[in-house]
Design a protein around this motif. Sequence first.
Motif, PDB file in Angstrom:
ATOM      1  N   GLU A  65      45.343  61.055  70.484  1.00 35.04           N
ATOM      2  CA  GLU A  65      45.309  60.123  71.611  1.00 35.04           C
ATOM      3  C   GLU A  65      46.714  59.781  72.092  1.00 35.04           C
ATOM      4  O   GLU A  65      47.664  59.763  71.311  1.00 35.04           O
ATOM      5  CB  GLU A  65      44.573  58.836  71.226  1.00 35.04           C
ATOM      6  CG  GLU A  65      43.098  59.065  70.954  1.00 35.04           C
ATOM      7  CD  GLU A  65      42.368  57.778  70.635  1.00 35.04           C
ATOM      8  OE1 GLU A  65      41.176  57.692  70.959  1.00 35.04           O
ATOM      9  OE2 GLU A  65      42.983  56.857  70.056  1.00 35.04           O
ATOM     10  N   GLN A  66      46.813  59.508  73.383  1.00 37.42           N
ATOM     11  CA  GLN A  66      48.091  59.201  74.024  1.00 37.42           C
ATOM     12  C   GLN A  66      47.840  58.175  75.133  1.00 37.42           C
ATOM     13  O   GLN A  66      46.789  58.175  75.749  1.00 37.42           O
ATOM     14  CB  GLN A  66      48.679  60.485  74.621  1.00 37.42           C
ATOM     15  CG  GLN A  66      49.949  60.312  75.407  1.00 37.42           C
ATOM     16  CD  GLN A  66      51.137  60.014  74.515  1.00 37.42           C
ATOM     17  OE1 GLN A  66      51.331  60.642  73.493  1.00 37.42           O
ATOM     18  NE2 GLN A  66      51.931  59.043  74.901  1.00 37.42           N
ATOM     19  N   SER A  97      44.774  54.242  75.150  1.00 37.21           N
ATOM     20  CA  SER A  97      45.050  55.603  74.703  1.00 37.21           C
ATOM     21  C   SER A  97      43.811  56.460  74.910  1.00 37.21           C
ATOM     22  O   SER A  97      42.694  56.031  74.629  1.00 37.21           O
ATOM     23  CB  SER A  97      45.483  55.618  73.244  1.00 37.21           C
ATOM     24  OG  SER A  97      46.771  55.047  73.131  1.00 37.21           O
ATOM     25  N   VAL A  98      44.024  57.662  75.412  1.00 33.94           N
ATOM     26  CA  VAL A  98      42.942  58.582  75.770  1.00 33.94           C
ATOM     27  C   VAL A  98      43.102  59.849  74.929  1.00 33.94           C
ATOM     28  O   VAL A  98      44.214  60.345  74.762  1.00 33.94           O
ATOM     29  CB  VAL A  98      43.012  58.925  77.275  1.00 33.94           C
ATOM     30  CG1 VAL A  98      41.883  59.838  77.684  1.00 33.94           C
ATOM     31  CG2 VAL A  98      43.007  57.656  78.117  1.00 33.94           C
ATOM     32  N   SER A  99      41.991  60.381  74.440  1.00 34.12           N
ATOM     33  CA  SER A  99      42.061  61.570  73.594  1.00 34.12           C
ATOM     34  C   SER A  99      42.283  62.831  74.424  1.00 34.12           C
ATOM     35  O   SER A  99      41.953  62.884  75.616  1.00 34.12           O
ATOM     36  CB  SER A  99      40.785  61.726  72.764  1.00 34.12           C
ATOM     37  OG  SER A  99      39.710  62.144  73.580  1.00 34.12           O
ATOM     38  N   GLU A 121      44.849  69.750  64.430  1.00 36.29           N
ATOM     39  CA  GLU A 121      45.781  68.964  65.240  1.00 36.29           C
ATOM     40  C   GLU A 121      46.891  68.473  64.334  1.00 36.29           C
ATOM     41  O   GLU A 121      46.629  67.837  63.309  1.00 36.29           O
ATOM     42  CB  GLU A 121      45.051  67.778  65.881  1.00 36.29           C
ATOM     43  CG  GLU A 121      45.951  66.829  66.628  1.00 36.29           C
ATOM     44  CD  GLU A 121      46.658  67.461  67.795  1.00 36.29           C
ATOM     45  OE1 GLU A 121      47.897  67.610  67.721  1.00 36.29           O
ATOM     46  OE2 GLU A 121      45.984  67.825  68.771  1.00 36.29           O
ATOM     47  N   THR A 122      48.119  68.787  64.686  1.00 40.42           N
ATOM     48  CA  THR A 122      49.258  68.335  63.881  1.00 40.42           C
ATOM     49  C   THR A 122      50.026  67.201  64.555  1.00 40.42           C
ATOM     50  O   THR A 122      50.853  66.556  63.923  1.00 40.42           O
ATOM     51  CB  THR A 122      50.221  69.506  63.591  1.00 40.42           C
ATOM     52  OG1 THR A 122      50.660  70.059  64.836  1.00 40.42           O
ATOM     53  CG2 THR A 122      49.541  70.569  62.753  1.00 40.42           C
ATOM     54  N   GLY A 123      49.750  66.975  65.843  1.00 33.86           N
ATOM     55  CA  GLY A 123      50.427  65.894  66.548  1.00 33.86           C
ATOM     56  C   GLY A 123      49.824  64.551  66.179  1.00 33.86           C
ATOM     57  O   GLY A 123      48.686  64.460  65.727  1.00 33.86           O
ATOM     58  N   LYS A 124      50.612  63.499  66.367  1.00 27.20           N
ATOM     59  CA  LYS A 124      50.092  62.176  66.051  1.00 27.20           C
ATOM     60  C   LYS A 124      49.733  61.428  67.329  1.00 27.20           C
ATOM     61  O   LYS A 124      50.239  61.718  68.410  1.00 27.20           O
ATOM     62  CB  LYS A 124      51.077  61.387  65.199  1.00 27.20           C
ATOM     63  CG  LYS A 124      52.384  61.048  65.860  1.00 27.20           C
ATOM     64  CD  LYS A 124      53.287  60.297  64.878  1.00 27.20           C
ATOM     65  CE  LYS A 124      54.331  59.518  65.639  1.00 27.20           C
ATOM     66  NZ  LYS A 124      55.129  58.661  64.787  1.00 27.20           N
TER      67      LYS A 124
END
Length: 154
Positions: A65-66, A97-99, A121-124
């Motif tokens: 999510e971001q 935050s949206v996925s 997924e490796t990003g946070k």
Amino acid sequence: FNNPGTYALSKIAGEFIVSAMKHFSILRLAYIYGPGISNNSFIPQIIKSAKEDKKITLFGNGEREQDYLYIDDAVNMCLASALNQNNNIYLGATGISVSNKEIAEEIKKYTDCSIEYKSEETGKSFYFDPKKTFKELNWNPTTTISEGIQKMLV
């Protein structure tokens, strides 16, 4: 401030220099998106893939999510901070935050593409609370992620 790399150190140094001024506003902006942004970041990249390859590939199950801030809202925040007389640090974010999956599904509504998942997924994920900024600047973002994606696709 926790073990910052070179890029983060340059940002910290810049904020330190700006805060020495008599009147200042420091803006910490979340992910900015909108029409004309063609860098290799997530949203422009998957829009390009949806249009050219007819597919979007996400890592994991798209759960990362971001917080995305539409360019017009970022500009309005900049104007509000320039007109504000208080010296302060402001957070340019929506607080929502949206996925990656939600972004991909929004793009899919307007393009003839599929969504595929691979690997892990490796990003946070990133979450922000901009309520203080909303109150102090009397500013709120007005463009939803759905509206922003639509504007990028036309």
